[in-house]
Design a protein around this motif. Sequence first.
Motif, short mmCIF file in Angstrom:
data_model
loop_
_atom_site.label_atom_id
_atom_site.label_comp_id
_atom_site.label_asym_id
_atom_site.label_seq_id
_atom_site.Cartn_x
_atom_site.Cartn_y
_atom_site.Cartn_z
N MET A 57 0.84 -1.20 0.00
CA MET A 57 0.00 0.00 0.00
C MET A 57 0.88 1.26 0.00
SD MET A 57 -2.78 1.34 2.85
CE MET A 57 -1.53 1.42 4.14
N ASP A 58 1.85 1.30 0.89
CA ASP A 58 2.72 2.48 0.98
C ASP A 58 3.43 2.75 -0.33
OD1 ASP A 58 1.99 2.82 3.62
OD2 ASP A 58 3.77 1.81 4.44
N GLU A 59 3.90 1.69 -0.99
CA GLU A 59 4.63 1.87 -2.24
C GLU A 59 3.69 2.33 -3.36
OE1 GLU A 59 7.91 2.08 -4.78
OE2 GLU A 59 7.63 2.15 -2.60
N CYS A 60 2.50 1.78 -3.44
CA CYS A 60 1.54 2.22 -4.45
C CYS A 60 1.16 3.69 -4.25
CB CYS A 60 0.28 1.35 -4.41
SG CYS A 60 0.48 -0.29 -5.14
N VAL A 61 0.90 4.07 -3.01
CA VAL A 61 0.54 5.46 -2.71
C VAL A 61 1.70 6.40 -3.05
CG1 VAL A 61 -0.01 7.08 -0.86
CG2 VAL A 61 -1.20 4.89 -0.99
N ARG A 62 2.90 5.98 -2.72
CA ARG A 62 4.07 6.81 -3.03
C ARG A 62 4.20 7.04 -4.53
NH1 ARG A 62 9.62 6.71 -3.95
NH2 ARG A 62 10.75 8.31 -2.76
N LYS A 63 4.02 5.98 -5.32
CA LYS A 63 4.11 6.12 -6.78
C LYS A 63 2.97 6.97 -7.33
CE LYS A 63 7.81 3.60 -7.29
NZ LYS A 63 9.10 4.23 -7.67
N MET A 64 1.81 6.91 -6.70
CA MET A 64 0.70 7.76 -7.13
C MET A 64 1.00 9.24 -6.88
SD MET A 64 -2.62 5.59 -5.87
CE MET A 64 -2.95 3.93 -6.48
N ARG A 65 1.60 9.55 -5.73
CA ARG A 65 1.95 10.94 -5.44
C ARG A 65 2.99 11.45 -6.42
NH1 ARG A 65 2.20 9.91 1.09
NH2 ARG A 65 -0.02 10.26 1.50
N ILE A 66 3.96 10.61 -6.74
CA ILE A 66 4.95 10.98 -7.75
C ILE A 66 4.28 11.22 -9.09
CG2 ILE A 66 6.93 10.13 -9.07
CD1 ILE A 66 7.78 8.64 -6.49
N ALA A 67 3.34 10.34 -9.44
CA ALA A 67 2.65 10.45 -10.72
C ALA A 67 1.88 11.76 -10.84
CB ALA A 67 1.69 9.27 -10.89
N MET A 68 1.22 12.17 -9.76
CA MET A 68 0.44 13.41 -9.80
C MET A 68 1.35 14.62 -9.94
SD MET A 68 -2.78 12.68 -7.22
CE MET A 68 -1.95 11.78 -5.91
N TRP A 69 2.50 14.59 -9.28
CA TRP A 69 3.46 15.69 -9.42
C TRP A 69 3.98 15.76 -10.85
CZ3 TRP A 69 8.53 16.46 -10.79
CH2 TRP A 69 9.11 17.68 -10.42
N GLU A 70 4.38 14.61 -11.41
CA GLU A 70 4.92 14.60 -12.78
C GLU A 70 3.87 15.01 -13.80
OE1 GLU A 70 8.58 11.41 -12.68
OE2 GLU A 70 6.60 10.67 -13.30
N ARG A 71 2.63 14.61 -13.58
CA ARG A 71 1.56 14.94 -14.53
C ARG A 71 1.40 16.46 -14.66
NH1 ARG A 71 -3.98 16.14 -14.61
NH2 ARG A 71 -5.12 15.11 -16.31
N GLU A 72 1.46 17.17 -13.53
CA GLU A 72 1.25 18.61 -13.56
C GLU A 72 2.52 19.36 -13.97
OE1 GLU A 72 -1.73 19.74 -13.35
OE2 GLU A 72 -2.48 17.74 -12.87
N ARG A 73 3.66 18.90 -13.52
CA ARG A 73 4.91 19.61 -13.80
C ARG A 73 5.50 19.28 -15.16
NH1 ARG A 73 7.75 22.07 -9.53
NH2 ARG A 73 9.30 22.47 -11.17
N LYS A 74 5.13 18.12 -15.72
CA LYS A 74 5.73 17.65 -16.98
C LYS A 74 7.25 17.58 -16.84
CE LYS A 74 1.79 17.47 -19.23
NZ LYS A 74 0.88 17.66 -18.10
N GLU A 75 7.69 17.07 -15.69
CA GLU A 75 9.10 16.90 -15.40
C GLU A 75 9.31 15.56 -14.71
OE1 GLU A 75 10.69 20.14 -13.12
OE2 GLU A 75 9.53 21.64 -14.23
#
Length: 532
Positions: A114-132
Amino acid sequence: MSKEYVPPALTAESKLDGEVVASASGGLYLFNGEGKKFETKVKAGTMHVAKLKGFKTIMSIWNQAIPGTPLMKLEIQHSLNIIKAPADQAIQWNLNYGGKLTLWSFKFEDSKEMDECVRKMRIAMWERERKEDFIELKQEDQTAVADTEDMEYDTEDEEDEDEIYEMRERYHSDYRKKEAATPSKNSYVEVGKANNRSFVVRGSEIGVFKNDNKSHGGLGYVSKISEVRDTKGNLFSPEKAFLHDRDRKMILLPQGERQKALLMDLETEKVVEEWRGPEDFLIKDLIPGRKYQQMTAEQLVAGVNKNTVFRLDPRINGKNKIADHRIYKSNYKFGCITANDTGHLAVGSEKGEIRLYSEASKIAKCAFPGLGDLIKGIDTTADGKWVLGTCKNYLLLYCVVKPNGKTGFETRMLKDEKPIPFKLQLSPSDIMRYGIEEVDFTVARFDLGEDEEQMISTSTGQFVIVWSFSAIKKKGVKARYEYRIKKMDCAIVGEQFQYNSAKMVVGYEDDVVVQTMEKAKAKPRREKYLYK
């Protein structure tokens, strides 16, 4: 986790240049509002978090008993309102499913997965908006974006009551009775601090109201400034307005790309000055030089454009009123600014970053990466210990006090001193309960006055939301759902607390009201559900 099971669709995802970055086993559940419980849709399921091209990441959920087709496949983004529910070892999210707002949950077999999935989701949301790429961030900033502040409640919390703020009576003004309907709508609310007036911008008009008018239950319509014109006589509609010089004057920002701010004398109701920078100098946002400065005769104001932090001094002779500034070669995309009571500045950007400055002309003492979304507005407590950023779907709250008692405005923060923000958002269950199809927060603010701040207010659509800041200061992330939400009569354009008061002025598109608050005690709210 069942290591033998590999969904065939992983092959299809790989053809889209996808990479599975996290996987977990568990069950998929749908919330039954009538039964107030989560009901099983798939007991033995598998979740995959897969990163595709173009900074796009999907969450796919599979039935292990029927391989081949995913049960659900969603692009991970903040609008899903994904939250981690540690007490249930689950995540929850909202989905508009068949025209109906629903609440879903995936309950994990293993907490580490669970912790790893949530961590990757938070990273995904940051990358989606920043395009970085997330890996380009500094290590301490990676921690602020991806690591969790979620905590389990202990038994002591169950008995420890929190201070919360209930929304009580609501008083309408007599605005509608005295003014005929116009095509323009209310767009901005500004509440006086040195006098008892409130102002509501409506197209090229400004409505004037008296606070604490007993005959009208808290707000009485006084008059309107019927035509807002610049120094050349051109009619315009202000985008932002704030009071100045003991509330006797008002600074107006025209809409669109602007190179000037306009000073209105409220006694004559005329614009009497234009304030500019050098030639072609744009003004993105402008504020009083320090918090509560409008109660004094101080003149300096602070502002930003996309790559400049500056202060204007209207006493400077000539058209260029720049008192001090710093221009950055990089385009930081600054968008909003605020000040604490000593004039230290906090700046939010369209890239989601927040920077703290001791002075406009100096480089930032601290920079926080945010979570990727544009910062719509920013506020700080008077003492500068807390900074509040508003994003579309959530608020970011930072405690910027260092171990030595200094703040991030005054001295640099070491790597291990940088704060992880509290992410304040509506619970997915409340979003479903109140039928909020889209969250779009207005600029959140602390309450105002001589005492320490106790509340945080914002709104979305027809709903006013007030968080208990006092509970958050006491319990941190454990108090992230200590808020009250109330549906108002119609869509809200903005709200501000009155000074030294538990009342807030709430602007509708066609009216303005006063909402009273009352301090109360309540057991901590628990987001824990029955899974069947």
